[in-house]
Write a protein that holds these residues in place. Structure first.
Motif, mmCIF file in Angstrom:
data_model
loop_
_atom_site.group_PDB
_atom_site.id
_atom_site.type_symbol
_atom_site.label_atom_id
_atom_site.label_comp_id
_atom_site.label_asym_id
_atom_site.label_seq_id
_atom_site.Cartn_x
_atom_site.Cartn_y
_atom_site.Cartn_z
ATOM 1 N N ALA A 58 49.812 -8.895 26.042
ATOM 2 C CA ALA A 58 50.684 -8.751 25.148
ATOM 3 C C ALA A 58 51.607 -7.574 25.523
ATOM 4 O O ALA A 58 53.012 -7.754 25.497
ATOM 5 N N ILE A 59 51.327 -6.468 26.293
ATOM 6 C CA ILE A 59 52.322 -5.367 26.873
ATOM 7 C C ILE A 59 53.079 -6.241 27.860
ATOM 8 O O ILE A 59 54.230 -5.941 27.775
ATOM 9 N N GLU A 60 52.423 -6.940 28.716
ATOM 10 C CA GLU A 60 53.307 -7.605 29.775
ATOM 11 C C GLU A 60 54.273 -8.590 29.233
ATOM 12 O O GLU A 60 55.317 -8.758 29.806
ATOM 13 N N ARG A 61 53.938 -9.067 28.186
ATOM 14 C CA ARG A 61 54.713 -10.365 27.487
ATOM 15 C C ARG A 61 56.060 -9.376 26.883
ATOM 16 O O ARG A 61 56.915 -9.885 27.044
ATOM 17 N N GLU A 62 55.714 -8.268 26.257
ATOM 18 C CA GLU A 62 56.533 -7.775 25.498
ATOM 19 C C GLU A 62 57.666 -7.325 26.609
ATOM 20 O O GLU A 62 58.890 -7.094 26.536
ATOM 21 N N ALA A 63 57.259 -6.700 27.856
ATOM 22 C CA ALA A 63 58.030 -6.134 28.746
ATOM 23 C C ALA A 63 58.866 -7.320 29.368
ATOM 24 O O ALA A 63 60.086 -7.124 29.575
ATOM 25 N N ALA A 64 58.169 -8.598 29.515
ATOM 26 C CA ALA A 64 59.034 -9.628 29.847
ATOM 27 C C ALA A 64 60.336 -10.015 29.088
ATOM 28 O O ALA A 64 61.287 -10.392 29.281
ATOM 29 N N THR A 65 59.939 -10.091 27.638
ATOM 30 C CA THR A 65 60.857 -10.523 26.872
ATOM 31 C C THR A 65 62.273 -9.312 26.859
ATOM 32 O O THR A 65 63.281 -9.970 26.520
ATOM 33 N N LYS A 66 61.588 -8.131 26.987
ATOM 34 C CA LYS A 66 62.927 -7.059 27.097
ATOM 35 C C LYS A 66 63.497 -7.065 28.233
ATOM 36 O O LYS A 66 64.779 -6.434 28.302
#
Length: 199
Positions: A58-66
């Protein structure tokens, strides 16, 4: 001649067989229960690990979307459809992207380099101040002690050597010349030899 088993022997044999079977059943259940316990313990840890893994994703996904992505033009989208490639891949291959994205990337890298330069400058200033304090301390101690003129000339000579080395290092940092680094290493070795000879 018919051979018949005595009923008492048969009962004893049957009883012995039952005891043996009960013993085997208990041993089997002990082994199975211990295995099941181990598996349930592993299951608990894997649940924890699974939750940790989900959190990490989830953290990686959030970073990728930002993360800012280059914009893809309609022409590139059409090209992506016909080739079967991702729109981002086509944009990368075409070298496209808005100037704003590229400029903002440059700005962020400039900010990083400016921060590094600022840190380096502060560190250099701090070192310089520390050196000045040490020099003042040495001067005070040398004035207060009544030492011969020979030791002060040795100190001056050592200071000159240090300055030369420092200049060589700074020039090697600018030019990344490995020969000057080798020479500074050689100078250190010679200095160590001189110190050992004095002793």
């Amino acid at each position: 001649m018919s051979y018949t088993i005595d009923p008492r022997e048969r009962e004893a044999k049957l009883k012995k067989e039952q005891e043996r079977q009960a013993l085997l059943d208990r041993a089997y259940e002990r082994v199975i229960n211990s295995r099941l316990d181990k598996l349930t313990k592993k299951k608990e840890t894997t649940d924890f690990e699974e939750e940790e893994y989900k959190r990490k994703l989830a953290i990686e996904r959030e970073a990728a979307t930002k993360r800012k992505r280059k914009t893809v033009s309609a022409e590139q989208i059409e090209l992506a459809r016909t080739t079967g490639l991702s729109g981002q891949v086509v944009a990368l291959m075409a070298g496209a992207g808005t100037r704003d994205d590229i400029d903002s990337d440059d700005d962020s890298s400039n900010n990083d380099s400016n921060l590094k330069k600022e840190k380096k400058r502060k560190k250099k200033k701090r070192r310089k101040e520390e050196k000045e304090r040490k020099k003042k301390k040495k001067k005070r101690s040398s004035h207060s002690s009544s030492s011969g003129s020979g030791s002060s000339s040795d100190d001056e000579e050592q200071r000159r050597k240090r300055k030369k080395r420092k200049k060589k290092r700074s020039s090697s940092d600018d030019g990344h010349d490995s020969s000057s680094v080798d020479s500074s290493v050689e100078e250190r070795r010679q200095k160590k030899k001189k110190v050992k000879k004095r002793r």
